[in-house]
Design a protein around this motif. Structure first.
Motif, PDB file in Angstrom:
ATOM      1  N   LYS A  39       0.831  -1.208   0.000  1.00 59.94           N
ATOM      2  CA  LYS A  39       0.000   0.000   0.000  1.00 59.94           C
ATOM      3  C   LYS A  39       0.869   1.263   0.000  1.00 59.94           C
ATOM      4  O   LYS A  39       0.546   2.243  -0.650  1.00 59.94           O
ATOM      5  N   ALA A  40       1.978   1.231   0.729  1.00 64.07           N
ATOM      6  CA  ALA A  40       2.875   2.390   0.769  1.00 64.07           C
ATOM      7  C   ALA A  40       3.494   2.636  -0.605  1.00 64.07           C
ATOM      8  O   ALA A  40       3.579   3.784  -1.063  1.00 64.07           O
ATOM      9  N   LYS A  41       3.911   1.558  -1.268  1.00 67.47           N
ATOM     10  CA  LYS A  41       4.490   1.706  -2.611  1.00 67.47           C
ATOM     11  C   LYS A  41       3.455   2.241  -3.592  1.00 67.47           C
ATOM     12  O   LYS A  41       3.755   3.097  -4.425  1.00 67.47           O
ATOM     13  N   ALA A  42       2.231   1.739  -3.495  1.00 74.47           N
ATOM     14  CA  ALA A  42       1.164   2.197  -4.389  1.00 74.47           C
ATOM     15  C   ALA A  42       0.843   3.668  -4.145  1.00 74.47           C
ATOM     16  O   ALA A  42       0.628   4.436  -5.079  1.00 74.47           O
ATOM     17  N   LYS A  43       0.823   4.052  -2.865  1.00 76.32           N
ATOM     18  CA  LYS A  43       0.532   5.448  -2.522  1.00 76.32           C
ATOM     19  C   LYS A  43       1.635   6.368  -3.049  1.00 76.32           C
ATOM     20  O   LYS A  43       1.359   7.438  -3.585  1.00 76.32           O
ATOM     21  N   LYS A  44       2.888   5.920  -2.931  1.00 74.39           N
ATOM     22  CA  LYS A  44       4.015   6.706  -3.410  1.00 74.39           C
ATOM     23  C   LYS A  44       3.952   6.860  -4.936  1.00 74.39           C
ATOM     24  O   LYS A  44       4.164   7.940  -5.475  1.00 74.39           O
ATOM     25  N   LYS A  45       3.606   5.757  -5.622  1.00 68.62           N
ATOM     26  CA  LYS A  45       3.498   5.800  -7.079  1.00 68.62           C
ATOM     27  C   LYS A  45       2.359   6.716  -7.503  1.00 68.62           C
ATOM     28  O   LYS A  45       2.492   7.511  -8.439  1.00 68.62           O
ATOM     29  N   ALA A  46       1.219   6.621  -6.817  1.00 69.25           N
ATOM     30  CA  ALA A  46       0.067   7.466  -7.154  1.00 69.25           C
ATOM     31  C   ALA A  46       0.408   8.937  -6.950  1.00 69.25           C
ATOM     32  O   ALA A  46       0.012   9.794  -7.747  1.00 69.25           O
ATOM     33  N   LYS A  47       1.137   9.246  -5.889  1.00 71.54           N
ATOM     34  CA  LYS A  47       1.523  10.634  -5.636  1.00 71.54           C
ATOM     35  C   LYS A  47       2.449  11.136  -6.738  1.00 71.54           C
ATOM     36  O   LYS A  47       2.283  12.256  -7.223  1.00 71.54           O
ATOM     37  N   ALA A  48       3.401  10.295  -7.136  1.00 68.97           N
ATOM     38  CA  ALA A  48       4.314  10.697  -8.212  1.00 68.97           C
ATOM     39  C   ALA A  48       3.552  10.935  -9.508  1.00 68.97           C
ATOM     40  O   ALA A  48       3.805  11.915 -10.213  1.00 68.97           O
ATOM     41  N   GLU A  49       2.593  10.055  -9.817  1.00 68.25           N
ATOM     42  CA  GLU A  49       1.780  10.236 -11.020  1.00 68.25           C
ATOM     43  C   GLU A  49       0.945  11.505 -10.932  1.00 68.25           C
ATOM     44  O   GLU A  49       0.823  12.252 -11.889  1.00 68.25           O
ATOM     45  N   SER A  50       0.385  11.750  -9.765  1.00 67.23           N
ATOM     46  CA  SER A  50      -0.441  12.928  -9.584  1.00 67.23           C
ATOM     47  C   SER A  50       0.395  14.200  -9.683  1.00 67.23           C
ATOM     48  O   SER A  50      -0.037  15.189 -10.274  1.00 67.23           O
ATOM     49  N   ASP A  51       1.584  14.161  -9.095  1.00 69.57           N
ATOM     50  CA  ASP A  51       2.471  15.322  -9.192  1.00 69.57           C
ATOM     51  C   ASP A  51       2.833  15.595 -10.645  1.00 69.57           C
ATOM     52  O   ASP A  51       2.868  16.742 -11.078  1.00 69.57           O
ATOM     53  N   LEU A  52       3.080  14.519 -11.397  1.00 70.39           N
ATOM     54  CA  LEU A  52       3.388  14.680 -12.812  1.00 70.39           C
ATOM     55  C   LEU A  52       2.196  15.279 -13.545  1.00 70.39           C
ATOM     56  O   LEU A  52       2.342  16.197 -14.347  1.00 70.39           O
ATOM     57  N   ALA A  53       1.011  14.755 -13.261  1.00 67.57           N
ATOM     58  CA  ALA A  53      -0.195  15.279 -13.905  1.00 67.57           C
ATOM     59  C   ALA A  53      -0.383  16.748 -13.561  1.00 67.57           C
ATOM     60  O   ALA A  53      -0.747  17.554 -14.417  1.00 67.57           O
ATOM     61  N   TYR A 102       0.225  12.974   9.820  1.00 68.40           N
ATOM     62  CA  TYR A 102       0.076  11.578  10.233  1.00 68.40           C
ATOM     63  C   TYR A 102       0.299  10.609   9.079  1.00 68.40           C
ATOM     64  O   TYR A 102       0.198   9.414   9.249  1.00 68.40           O
ATOM     65  N   LYS A 103       0.602  11.114   7.877  1.00 62.77           N
ATOM     66  CA  LYS A 103       0.732  10.250   6.713  1.00 62.77           C
ATOM     67  C   LYS A 103       2.163  10.087   6.226  1.00 62.77           C
ATOM     68  O   LYS A 103       2.406   9.366   5.273  1.00 62.77           O
ATOM     69  N   THR A 104       3.120  10.724   6.852  1.00 66.29           N
ATOM     70  CA  THR A 104       4.494  10.621   6.385  1.00 66.29           C
ATOM     71  C   THR A 104       5.032   9.217   6.618  1.00 66.29           C
ATOM     72  O   THR A 104       4.641   8.535   7.562  1.00 66.29           O
ATOM     73  N   GLY A 105       5.900   8.787   5.737  1.00 62.85           N
ATOM     74  CA  GLY A 105       6.523   7.482   5.889  1.00 62.85           C
ATOM     75  C   GLY A 105       5.772   6.343   5.209  1.00 62.85           C
ATOM     76  O   GLY A 105       6.147   5.187   5.331  1.00 62.85           O
ATOM     77  N   GLY A 106       4.696   6.649   4.506  1.00 61.30           N
ATOM     78  CA  GLY A 106       4.009   5.628   3.743  1.00 61.30           C
ATOM     79  C   GLY A 106       2.922   4.870   4.477  1.00 61.30           C
ATOM     80  O   GLY A 106       2.219   4.079   3.884  1.00 61.30           O
ATOM     81  N   ILE A 107       2.776   5.074   5.768  1.00 61.12           N
ATOM     82  CA  ILE A 107       1.719   4.417   6.522  1.00 61.12           C
ATOM     83  C   ILE A 107       1.093   5.448   7.445  1.00 61.12           C
ATOM     84  O   ILE A 107       1.802   6.218   8.095  1.00 61.12           O
ATOM     85  N   GLU A 108      -0.212   5.476   7.468  1.00 62.89           N
ATOM     86  CA  GLU A 108      -0.883   6.427   8.345  1.00 62.89           C
ATOM     87  C   GLU A 108      -0.749   5.947   9.793  1.00 62.89           C
ATOM     88  O   GLU A 108      -0.875   4.764  10.084  1.00 62.89           O
ATOM     89  N   THR A 109      -0.471   6.859  10.685  1.00 67.32           N
ATOM     90  CA  THR A 109      -0.208   6.530  12.086  1.00 67.32           C
ATOM     91  C   THR A 109      -1.316   5.694  12.703  1.00 67.32           C
ATOM     92  O   THR A 109      -1.045   4.708  13.398  1.00 67.32           O
ATOM     93  N   ILE A 110      -2.561   6.021  12.457  1.00 64.00           N
ATOM     94  CA  ILE A 110      -3.678   5.280  13.054  1.00 64.00           C
ATOM     95  C   ILE A 110      -3.693   3.830  12.589  1.00 64.00           C
ATOM     96  O   ILE A 110      -3.997   2.919  13.362  1.00 64.00           O
ATOM     97  N   ASP A 111      -3.313   3.593  11.330  1.00 62.36           N
ATOM     98  CA  ASP A 111      -3.261   2.219  10.821  1.00 62.36           C
ATOM     99  C   ASP A 111      -2.196   1.413  11.557  1.00 62.36           C
ATOM    100  O   ASP A 111      -2.399   0.247  11.888  1.00 62.36           O
ATOM    101  N   PHE A 112      -1.040   2.029  11.827  1.00 57.21           N
ATOM    102  CA  PHE A 112       0.016   1.353  12.567  1.00 57.21           C
ATOM    103  C   PHE A 112      -0.430   1.047  13.993  1.00 57.21           C
ATOM    104  O   PHE A 112      -0.246  -0.065  14.488  1.00 57.21           O
ATOM    105  N   ILE A 113      -1.031   2.026  14.645  1.00 56.84           N
ATOM    106  CA  ILE A 113      -1.490   1.850  16.031  1.00 56.84           C
ATOM    107  C   ILE A 113      -2.509   0.719  16.116  1.00 56.84           C
ATOM    108  O   ILE A 113      -2.433  -0.135  17.008  1.00 56.84           O
ATOM    109  N   GLU A 114      -3.449   0.695  15.170  1.00 59.55           N
ATOM    110  CA  GLU A 114      -4.465  -0.359  15.172  1.00 59.55           C
ATOM    111  C   GLU A 114      -3.859  -1.726  14.848  1.00 59.55           C
ATOM    112  O   GLU A 114      -4.233  -2.734  15.445  1.00 59.55           O
ATOM    113  N   ALA A 115      -2.923  -1.768  13.906  1.00 59.28           N
ATOM    114  CA  ALA A 115      -2.308  -3.041  13.530  1.00 59.28           C
ATOM    115  C   ALA A 115      -1.537  -3.655  14.702  1.00 59.28           C
ATOM    116  O   ALA A 115      -1.500  -4.884  14.857  1.00 59.28           O
ATOM    117  N   LYS A 116      -0.958  -2.821  15.534  1.00 55.13           N
ATOM    118  CA  LYS A 116      -0.176  -3.302  16.677  1.00 55.13           C
ATOM    119  C   LYS A 116      -0.997  -3.402  17.958  1.00 55.13           C
ATOM    120  O   LYS A 116      -0.461  -3.778  18.999  1.00 55.13           O
TER     121      LYS A 116
END
Length: 158
Positions: A39-53, A102-116
């Protein structure tokens, strides 16, 4: 041909865009940590595509017409979303549901907190530590994290 784990995850997420990472991992049979990586890789790719657009749409007025052939070819590789939808989704700030700090680093903080399964006190420790460099007052956020950690330790010592 055998489908890769990444393809399984991406296919499932495409069909179920609102699915939580736990549900994606369970449905695809892959580790939760791997779901976060994909998901982090996909989000990074989508951001790069969006920035290009975004650059392409801003550059058209400066270039008086169509962008050069190389830029048009790259733009064709964008996903099925229109450029306008991508710009709205990526560049609009949502300080309630998905704040930038809360979204830096490719994972949203709340998702990490919930996963752990960290709970309230340790979840706040993570929240304040991860936003400390991005919200404005690093020292205050670190002191808040320390306060919640001390509280969690005190509760365990009782």
């Amino acid at each position: 041909m055998k489908q890769s784990k990444a393809d399984k995850v991406m296919k499932y997420v495409a069909k179920h865009p609102d699915a939580k990472p736990n549900a994606v991992a369970k449905a695809t049979g892959v580790d939760l940590a791997y779901v976060y990586v994909i998901k982090a890789k996909a989000k990074k790719k989508a951001k790069a595509e969006s920035d290009l657009a975004f650059q392409l749409t801003q550059g058209r007025s400066k270039m008086r017409g169509r962008p050069p052939q190389r830029m048009r070819t790259i733009a064709l590789g964008l996903s099925d979303f229109s450029v306008k939808e991508r710009l709205v989704n990526t560049h609009a700030k949502d300080n309630v549901n998905h704040p930038e700090h809360y979204k830096t680093g490719g994972i949203e903080t709340i998702d990490f907190i919930e996963a752990k399964n960290l709970g309230y006190h340790l979840g706040n420790v993570i929240k304040y530590v991860t936003r400390a460099d991005h919200k404005g007052n690093r020292l205050e956020d670190l002191k808040k994290a320390q306060w919640y950690l001390n509280r969690a330790v005190a509760n365990l010592e009782k």
